[in-house]
Each structure stands twice: as structure tokens, then as C-alpha cells.
Design a protein around this motif. Sequence first.
Motif, mmCIF file in Angstrom:
data_model
loop_
_atom_site.group_PDB
_atom_site.id
_atom_site.type_symbol
_atom_site.label_atom_id
_atom_site.label_comp_id
_atom_site.label_asym_id
_atom_site.label_seq_id
_atom_site.Cartn_x
_atom_site.Cartn_y
_atom_site.Cartn_z
ATOM 1 N N SER A 27 0.828 -1.210 0.000
ATOM 2 C CA SER A 27 0.000 0.000 0.000
ATOM 3 C C SER A 27 0.864 1.264 0.000
ATOM 4 N N VAL A 28 1.985 1.249 0.717
ATOM 5 C CA VAL A 28 2.893 2.400 0.718
ATOM 6 C C VAL A 28 3.480 2.595 -0.678
ATOM 7 N N LEU A 29 3.867 1.487 -1.311
ATOM 8 C CA LEU A 29 4.413 1.571 -2.664
ATOM 9 C C LEU A 29 3.377 2.111 -3.640
ATOM 10 N N GLN A 30 2.129 1.700 -3.489
ATOM 11 C CA GLN A 30 1.075 2.188 -4.371
ATOM 12 C C GLN A 30 0.828 3.686 -4.182
ATOM 13 N N HIS A 32 3.040 5.927 -3.131
ATOM 14 C CA HIS A 32 4.176 6.648 -3.709
ATOM 15 C C HIS A 32 4.122 6.636 -5.230
ATOM 16 N N ARG A 33 3.702 5.521 -5.803
ATOM 17 C CA ARG A 33 3.594 5.439 -7.261
ATOM 18 C C ARG A 33 2.509 6.385 -7.759
ATOM 19 N N ALA A 34 1.379 6.438 -7.047
ATOM 20 C CA ALA A 34 0.277 7.317 -7.446
ATOM 21 C C ALA A 34 0.691 8.779 -7.319
ATOM 22 N N ALA A 35 1.457 9.113 -6.283
ATOM 23 C CA ALA A 35 1.902 10.487 -6.102
ATOM 24 C C ALA A 35 2.888 10.888 -7.192
ATOM 25 N N SER A 36 3.789 9.979 -7.556
ATOM 26 C CA SER A 36 4.763 10.323 -8.596
ATOM 27 C C SER A 36 4.108 10.399 -9.965
ATOM 28 N N LEU A 37 3.114 9.555 -10.220
ATOM 29 C CA LEU A 37 2.426 9.608 -11.510
ATOM 30 C C LEU A 37 1.558 10.857 -11.620
ATOM 31 N N ASN A 45 -4.988 9.109 -13.477
ATOM 32 C CA ASN A 45 -5.675 7.812 -13.541
ATOM 33 C C ASN A 45 -5.196 6.985 -12.349
ATOM 34 N N ALA A 46 -6.094 6.678 -11.442
ATOM 35 C CA ALA A 46 -5.705 5.949 -10.239
ATOM 36 C C ALA A 46 -5.339 4.516 -10.587
ATOM 37 N N PRO A 47 -4.167 4.050 -10.166
ATOM 38 C CA PRO A 47 -3.792 2.663 -10.423
ATOM 39 C C PRO A 47 -4.615 1.732 -9.525
ATOM 40 N N SER A 48 -4.693 0.492 -9.940
ATOM 41 C CA SER A 48 -5.468 -0.460 -9.129
ATOM 42 C C SER A 48 -4.757 -0.687 -7.798
ATOM 43 N N SER A 49 -5.531 -0.758 -6.757
ATOM 44 C CA SER A 49 -4.943 -0.885 -5.424
ATOM 45 C C SER A 49 -5.225 -2.244 -4.799
#
Length: 139
Positions: A27-30, A32-37, A45-49
Amino acid sequence: MTWISKITTAFGILLLADACYSAYEHSVLQTHRAASLSSLAASHNAPSSSLPIDITIETIVATFIVCLGIVLGTSNLRPIQWRVWAGKIEREGEAGFLNNNGEVEKDYVGNPFRLLESRPGFVDIRKQRKEFAEWVKNK
């Protein structure tokens, strides 16, 4: 609890803790990925969580292992009917309630009908009255 059940429960708890930590890291990785994207792209576009399948499987297996360890550590079930329970105590005594270590179980209290069997019988009032009347006459 026997040592097998303790080891099984501890192993299951360790697996469950690892699955929880893996889910947290995912969840932390997701996030951070969403914030960088979102900072790179104008359209968000929200990635699948959803959790990866290996974390889900590890969680389910760990839960079953913990349940197995707890079930292995429980004592034998007692009969539901009181007369069956008392009959076993009458027939087998303390020998029927030995645990794996050869010690008598903590909840063994002996014959449940001991109090009823040790009480005095019925009192014969007429006999006592007659004895009292004779005692009074003799005095």
C-alpha cells in the motif's frame, strides 16, 4: 497446549505478521507510485490498489495455520449430557482425565454426585418422637 500446537500457532502468527507487513509495504508503494504519476501526468488515472495474489494467499494460509494450531492445543470435548459425563467419572475416575503429560486435568472435580451420595438419609420422626417419650418417662 502441546509443543506441536505451540510451534504451529507461532509459525502461523509469524506468517500472518509477514503477510500484514507485505500488505502495508504494497500500500505504501502504491501511494508513492500514485503520487509520482500524478505529478508527472496532468490527467490522474488511479492505479489499481488490489493486493497481489501471493499476499492474499499467504494471509489465508497463515490464518488456517493459526486456527490449526489453536485447535490442536484444545483439550478433549466433554459430553453434553450430564449423565454421560458423570458415568465416565464413575467408570474411569482420575485415569480417564489424564492429559498428554500424564497429569490430571484442571477441570476434574471428581464425582459430581458426591454431595448427593454423602447426605444423610430421611429422618424417621415417629421413631425419634418415641425415643424422646421414653427418655422423658425414664427421667
